[in-house]
Design a protein around this motif. Sequence first.
Motif, PDB file in Angstrom:
ATOM      1  N   ARG A 162       2.829   2.037  13.438  1.00 16.27           N
ATOM      2  CA  ARG A 162       3.172   2.180  14.861  1.00 16.27           C
ATOM      3  C   ARG A 162       3.626   0.839  15.441  1.00 16.27           C
ATOM      4  O   ARG A 162       4.622   0.775  16.182  1.00 16.27           O
ATOM      5  CB  ARG A 162       1.967   2.704  15.645  1.00 16.27           C
ATOM      6  N   LYS A 163       2.903  -0.233  15.090  1.00 14.15           N
ATOM      7  CA  LYS A 163       3.272  -1.557  15.594  1.00 14.15           C
ATOM      8  C   LYS A 163       4.654  -1.980  15.096  1.00 14.15           C
ATOM      9  O   LYS A 163       5.367  -2.715  15.788  1.00 14.15           O
ATOM     10  CB  LYS A 163       2.224  -2.585  15.171  1.00 14.15           C
ATOM     11  N   SER A 181       1.112   3.843   2.985  1.00 14.24           N
ATOM     12  CA  SER A 181       2.086   3.735   4.077  1.00 14.24           C
ATOM     13  C   SER A 181       3.277   4.654   3.833  1.00 14.24           C
ATOM     14  O   SER A 181       3.747   5.346   4.746  1.00 14.24           O
ATOM     15  CB  SER A 181       2.574   2.289   4.202  1.00 14.24           C
ATOM     16  N   TYR A 222     -10.248   7.711   4.711  1.00 13.89           N
ATOM     17  CA  TYR A 222      -9.890   8.051   6.084  1.00 13.89           C
ATOM     18  C   TYR A 222      -9.764   6.811   6.961  1.00 13.89           C
ATOM     19  O   TYR A 222      -8.856   6.706   7.790  1.00 13.89           O
ATOM     20  CB  TYR A 222     -10.947   8.996   6.644  1.00 13.89           C
ATOM     21  N   GLY A 223     -10.651   5.826   6.776  1.00 14.94           N
ATOM     22  CA  GLY A 223     -10.597   4.615   7.587  1.00 14.94           C
ATOM     23  C   GLY A 223      -9.307   3.837   7.377  1.00 14.94           C
ATOM     24  O   GLY A 223      -8.666   3.397   8.336  1.00 14.94           O
ATOM     25  N   SER A 224      -8.910   3.683   6.119  1.00 22.84           N
ATOM     26  CA  SER A 224      -7.689   2.931   5.835  1.00 22.84           C
ATOM     27  C   SER A 224      -6.459   3.685   6.322  1.00 22.84           C
ATOM     28  O   SER A 224      -5.453   3.082   6.698  1.00 22.84           O
ATOM     29  CB  SER A 224      -7.574   2.640   4.337  1.00 22.84           C
ATOM     30  N   GLU A 254      -1.685   2.763  12.373  1.00 22.61           N
ATOM     31  CA  GLU A 254      -1.563   1.795  13.456  1.00 22.61           C
ATOM     32  C   GLU A 254      -0.579   0.684  13.089  1.00 22.61           C
ATOM     33  O   GLU A 254       0.221   0.238  13.921  1.00 22.61           O
ATOM     34  CB  GLU A 254      -2.928   1.201  13.793  1.00 22.61           C
ATOM     35  N   SER A 255      -0.619   0.242  11.833  1.00 27.06           N
ATOM     36  CA  SER A 255       0.322  -0.780  11.382  1.00 27.06           C
ATOM     37  C   SER A 255       1.760  -0.275  11.458  1.00 27.06           C
ATOM     38  O   SER A 255       2.671  -0.995  11.904  1.00 27.06           O
ATOM     39  CB  SER A 255      -0.010  -1.195   9.947  1.00 27.06           C
ATOM     40  N   ASN A 307       0.833  -1.199   0.000  1.00 29.91           N
ATOM     41  CA  ASN A 307       0.000   0.000   0.000  1.00 29.91           C
ATOM     42  C   ASN A 307       0.871   1.254   0.000  1.00 29.91           C
ATOM     43  O   ASN A 307       1.597   1.517   0.953  1.00 29.91           O
ATOM     44  CB  ASN A 307      -0.904  -0.030   1.242  1.00 29.91           C
ATOM     45  N   TYR A 337      -6.154   5.394   9.126  1.00 31.53           N
ATOM     46  CA  TYR A 337      -5.965   5.038  10.535  1.00 31.53           C
ATOM     47  C   TYR A 337      -5.341   3.652  10.671  1.00 31.53           C
ATOM     48  O   TYR A 337      -4.465   3.425  11.512  1.00 31.53           O
ATOM     49  CB  TYR A 337      -7.304   5.082  11.280  1.00 31.53           C
ATOM     50  N   ALA A 338      -5.815   2.707   9.845  1.00 29.75           N
ATOM     51  CA  ALA A 338      -5.271   1.347   9.903  1.00 29.75           C
ATOM     52  C   ALA A 338      -3.799   1.340   9.506  1.00 29.75           C
ATOM     53  O   ALA A 338      -2.983   0.621  10.105  1.00 29.75           O
ATOM     54  CB  ALA A 338      -6.075   0.429   8.987  1.00 29.75           C
ATOM     55  N   VAL A 339      -3.428   2.130   8.517  1.00 32.52           N
ATOM     56  CA  VAL A 339      -2.040   2.212   8.066  1.00 32.52           C
ATOM     57  C   VAL A 339      -1.162   2.801   9.166  1.00 32.52           C
ATOM     58  O   VAL A 339      -0.062   2.300   9.450  1.00 32.52           O
ATOM     59  CB  VAL A 339      -1.944   3.053   6.775  1.00 32.52           C
TER      60      VAL A 339
END
Length: 220
Positions: A54-55, A9, A43-45, A51-52, A6, A47-49
């Motif tokens: 960050r992990k 990212s 916008y939803g994706s 968080e990924s 993606n 936030y997921a990116v």
Amino acid sequence: MKRPANALSLAVLTLLFEKPMHPYEMSTTLRHRSKEESIRLNYGSLYAVVESLRKKRLVAARETLREGNRPERTVYELTEDGATAMRAWLSEMLRDPSPQFTDFEAALSLIGAIPPDEALALLRLRLKALHIASNQFDGVRAHLPEGFPSLFMVEGEYAEAVRLAEIAFVEKLVGDLENDRLGGTEVWRRMHELRSAGHTGEEANAKLVQEFGDLLTWDI
């Protein structure tokens, strides 16, 4: 570290290279810069990116802010590992050509499943849409202020170059179909004639082998 599929990212990392941001600011910045034309964005994706990343310790939460009655927003910053990954991934994407697997290329590979005349009509519509998009881009360029930095248009210029190449390709394909210059079209058309006459796929293929013989035995 393996580069993410993606591109969003990478966009997040480059934004945080500029300064710490919360996801909403990332989204508005990308939209303000018209990056959604080059990078798939919602916008939803986003936030997921984030968080990924960050992990994976490529970004880190810097602080949490609250403005008035708005929900709390976490501001993220680029880590040292994130900066290293960003440069490596961006360098790889600039340097190494990679398969894009576009919808159009996939459709061309499967085009035989619809009749030639229908395919021709659809390609004419695609050509019309491509010309409209190209004209719109010309309009954007014409209204840029004098001295506008070319750097900020480089992805648009690339997209236009690809679009012009596609226009040339589709124009030739349309011309070949219109004038029966595309090799194999007779088999393609005959197959759909047989299916329209009520033959099953197996029956139609058997008849094609009988009628066209060696034309169907090429190995590519």
